[in-house]
Design a protein around this motif. Structure first.
Motif, PDB file in Angstrom:
ATOM      1  N   GLY A 357      -9.555  -1.148  -2.152  1.00 51.25           N
ATOM      2  CA  GLY A 357      -8.468  -1.596  -1.299  1.00 51.25           C
ATOM      3  C   GLY A 357      -8.810  -1.882   0.146  1.00 51.25           C
ATOM      4  N   ASP A 515       1.284  -1.030  -9.887  1.00 53.72           N
ATOM      5  CA  ASP A 515       0.376  -0.055  -9.275  1.00 53.72           C
ATOM      6  C   ASP A 515      -0.829  -0.715  -8.601  1.00 53.72           C
ATOM      7  N   PRO A 517      -3.612  -1.428  -5.637  1.00 56.71           N
ATOM      8  CA  PRO A 517      -4.202  -0.630  -4.549  1.00 56.71           C
ATOM      9  C   PRO A 517      -3.912  -1.215  -3.162  1.00 56.71           C
ATOM     10  N   SER A 544       3.988   3.192  -0.655  1.00 57.11           N
ATOM     11  CA  SER A 544       2.819   2.966   0.199  1.00 57.11           C
ATOM     12  C   SER A 544       1.823   4.110   0.171  1.00 57.11           C
ATOM     13  N   ARG A 547      -2.048   3.879  -0.645  1.00 55.58           N
ATOM     14  CA  ARG A 547      -2.420   2.486  -0.824  1.00 55.58           C
ATOM     15  C   ARG A 547      -2.788   1.861   0.523  1.00 55.58           C
ATOM     16  N   THR A 548      -3.576   0.806   0.462  1.00 54.40           N
ATOM     17  CA  THR A 548      -3.806  -0.015   1.640  1.00 54.40           C
ATOM     18  C   THR A 548      -2.553  -0.869   1.834  1.00 54.40           C
ATOM     19  N   THR A 549      -1.896  -0.707   2.973  1.00 55.50           N
ATOM     20  CA  THR A 549      -0.607  -1.373   3.172  1.00 55.50           C
ATOM     21  C   THR A 549      -0.647  -2.266   4.394  1.00 55.50           C
TER      22      THR A 549
END
Length: 617
Positions: A357, A515, A517, A544, A547-549
């Motif tokens: 991610g 789901d 990443p 979030s 996760r990379t957001t």
């Protein structure tokens, strides 16, 4: 100019430019996968034509031999032969129709799926500049209008051409002089039919454009949003009048298409029907001036052949007219099939079984027009480590959403590169990129299907328990469970049975099922009221986690805890840091926060003020 530019227009060399010639060879290539079946049709056509021309010769033998010489046995055999000819012709015709119709429908299927598949690969900008009704019309009306051509016209052409050739050969075998007299007017007939075909082709092009326009009007004005707008603006009557005008224009074009050349083609039929009289006159004149006498059987057989020539000749001329007309439809379909696809999968794509991610923007430039120096994004350098959050803020038009669209390749950069776990996203296969990046936008789209079907769009094999877990995580399960049909409830067109907040949480649940990443939140809560926003924001926070957001922020209160915040201005990064760091710098971000706070605290405008006579509105 690149096709995705908002100002893009067809150029003379562009595939969407009008009046592009259609190659007959290209049309024939559509039938190449079915050449075996077509060969069978050809054999049936040839057999049917040969059998059908045998009847006049049998008739001649009956009139000249069997009846005058009272040969009853021969008469019976010849009569049975005529009956057998009729039966065989009918059987061949049925088989020919079955096979040709099957081939035609398969070609129609190939065209429909080809156009649909091509449109699925078109860049996002194509759909922002194309009316939905226009796309639907190409698939439904244009391809549907070609049905007669691909299912029966080609076979009719071969059948009638074979019949004409076989009949002319048989006529020559009976008498060459009468044959020449029968065919004197044929060049004139061909000339007339070609003129009629060109006229119908021009009218057909206009008719299909009008059908597309009317289809777009129906799609836009009879959607839920269109009905709401029309009713609340008091425009229902004017929309009806506008539709009536479009329908009237279409009706006029249909009449013109139907009547184009009708009198000229009718004249051809009348003249050909009168040819037997010409043949009788010609035979009499030949005998009168010393020519050999004709037997009654020969003359009757010849006239029978000539009358048999009438139907396939007229049909052949009409088929030529229909084929010219259908070229306008093929042209419109090929325009879509020839559209350039700018975002393509690399020849040797990289697969990421499980992305971590990390997202990087390395010297990224982007412009909707590749040659435009006024780029939407310029010199963007950003790193978002795996599992961290980046918030992007800025004024409207600063390039925030465009930046987020580069990660899932809704657009491709025009300079630099965007990487996922160190791999340029342009080198990834589409499946890996789709698994790795999830997008939740402000404009939530739901299909006219059940809640469960909408959620399973992200994961078709999801179990009922997985649906419920995703809904709980998005804080929408209780509302769904309270519905009479629960997860089997139809959401209505574009989800209009649900509120804005509920639709947004359904979209979040759908993304949770997938789901990914990397998560992109494009102003996912900007259109919601404060109370609904709070509930949706809790679902967003749950989604979030870990996760990379990348968040495109409208309300700055939602991104205070972001690991890093960048401020865009005219496509450039002008500030970056955490919330506290940017406030301490007292720059553009601090100004945006103060403006956001003032907007939130501003008193609501009294409703009566909107109707006040002193209002500037």
């Amino acid at each position: 100019m690149r096709p995705e530019s908002p100002g893009w227009k067809p150029s003379p060399k562009d595939p969407l430019a009008p009046e592009q010639p259609v190659s007959i060879r290209r049309i024939l290539r559509l039938f190449r996968p079915y050449r075996g079946r077509l060969a069978t049709v050809g054999l049936l056509v040839a057999a049917s034509s040969l059998v059908s021309v045998a009847s006049p010769f049998l008739l001649r033998e009956i009139l000249d031999v069997a009846i005058p010489r009272q040969r009853t046995g021969l008469l019976g055999l010849l009569a049975l032969g005529m009956i057998a000819t009729a039966v065989m012709t009918s059987v061949f015709g049925v088989l020919q129709t079955l096979i040709s119709t099957t081939v035609g429908q398969r070609v129609m299927h190939d065209l429909r799926t080809g156009v649909y598949g091509k449109l699925q690969r078109m860049p996002l900008a194509f759909f922002t500049r194309t009316r939905t009704g226009e796309v639907q019309s190409r698939i439904a009306n244009d391809i549907g209008g070609m049905q007669a051509t691909v299912t029966s016209t080609a076979t009719s052409l071969v059948s009638n051409l074979t019949s004409v050739i076989a009949t002319i050969v048989a006529m020559l075998a009976l008498d060459w002089r009468l044959t020449i007299a029968s065919l004197l007017l044929l060049p004139f007939f061909v000339w007339v039919s070609r003129r009629v075909g060109r006229e119908r082709k021009r009218i057909t092009t206009e008719r299909q454009k009008q059908m597309a326009s009317m289809s777009a009007t129906v799609t836009e004005s009879l959607s839920v949003s269109g009905i709401l707008l029309g009713r609340t603006m008091g425009r229902a009557d004017s929309l009806t009048r506008s539709f009536a005008d479009e329908s009237d224009r279409l009706a006029d074009l249909e009449i013109r298409s139907s009547m184009a050349g009708r009198w000229r083609m009718s004249t051809i039929g009348i003249v050909m029907a009168a040819i037997p009289a010409l043949l009788y006159w010609t035979a009499g004149m030949l005998v009168h001036f010393g020519g050999p006498a004709f037997s009654i059987g020969t003359l009757v057989a010849f006239v029978t052949l000539q009358q048999g020539l009438l139907r396939p000749t007229v049909s052949l001329l009409s088929t030529g007219v229909e084929m010219q007309t259908s070229l306008a439809l093929f042209q419109r379909i090929f325009e879509y099939l020839d559209l350039p696809v700018d975002i393509t999968e690399p020849e040797h794509p990289v697969t990421l079984p499980k992305a971590k991610g990390e997202v990087r923007f390395e010297k990224v430039d982007f412009s909707y027009d590749g040659d435009d120096p006024r780029a939407t994004l310029r010199d963007i350098d950003l790193t978002v480590p795996a599992g961290t959050s980046l918030a992007v803020v800025g004024a409207t038009g600063s390039g925030k959403s465009t930046l987020s669209y580069l990660v899932p390749r809704l657009y491709d950069v025009t300079g630099g590169r965007v990487t996922l776990d160190g791999v340029d996203v342009r080198d990834l296969d589409f499946a890996s990129l789709a698994r790795a990046v999830g997008v939740v936008s402000q404009e939530t789209y739901l299909f006219h299907a059940t809640v469960a079907d909408n959620l399973r769009f992200a994961k078709p094999d999801a179990t009922d328990e997985e649906l419920r877990e995703a809904a709980r995580a998005a804080q929408i399960h209780d509302q769904i469970a309270a519905l009479p049909d629960g997860y089997d409830t139809l959401v209505g067109e574009r989800g209009y049975r649900f509120s804005g907040g509920e639709k947004q949480r359904l979209a979040l649940a759908r993304t949770i099922l997938r789901d990914p990443p990397v998560l992109i939140l494009d102003e996912a809560t900007s259109a919601l009221d404060t109370r609904t926003e709070r509930a949706v924001q809790q679902a967003v926070d749950a989604l979030s986690a870990g996760r990379t957001t990348l968040t495109i922020a409208h309300r700055l209160s939602t991104i205070r805890d972001a690991d890093q915040i960048v401020v865009l201005d005219k496509g450039r990064v002008v500030e970056r840091g955490t919330h506290d760091e940017l406030l301490a710098a007292d720059g553009r971000y601090a100004a945006l926060v103060r403006r956001d706070a003032q907007t939130t605290e501003a008193p609501a405008v009294p409703v009566r003020a909107l109707g006040s006579t002193s209002s500037p509105l």
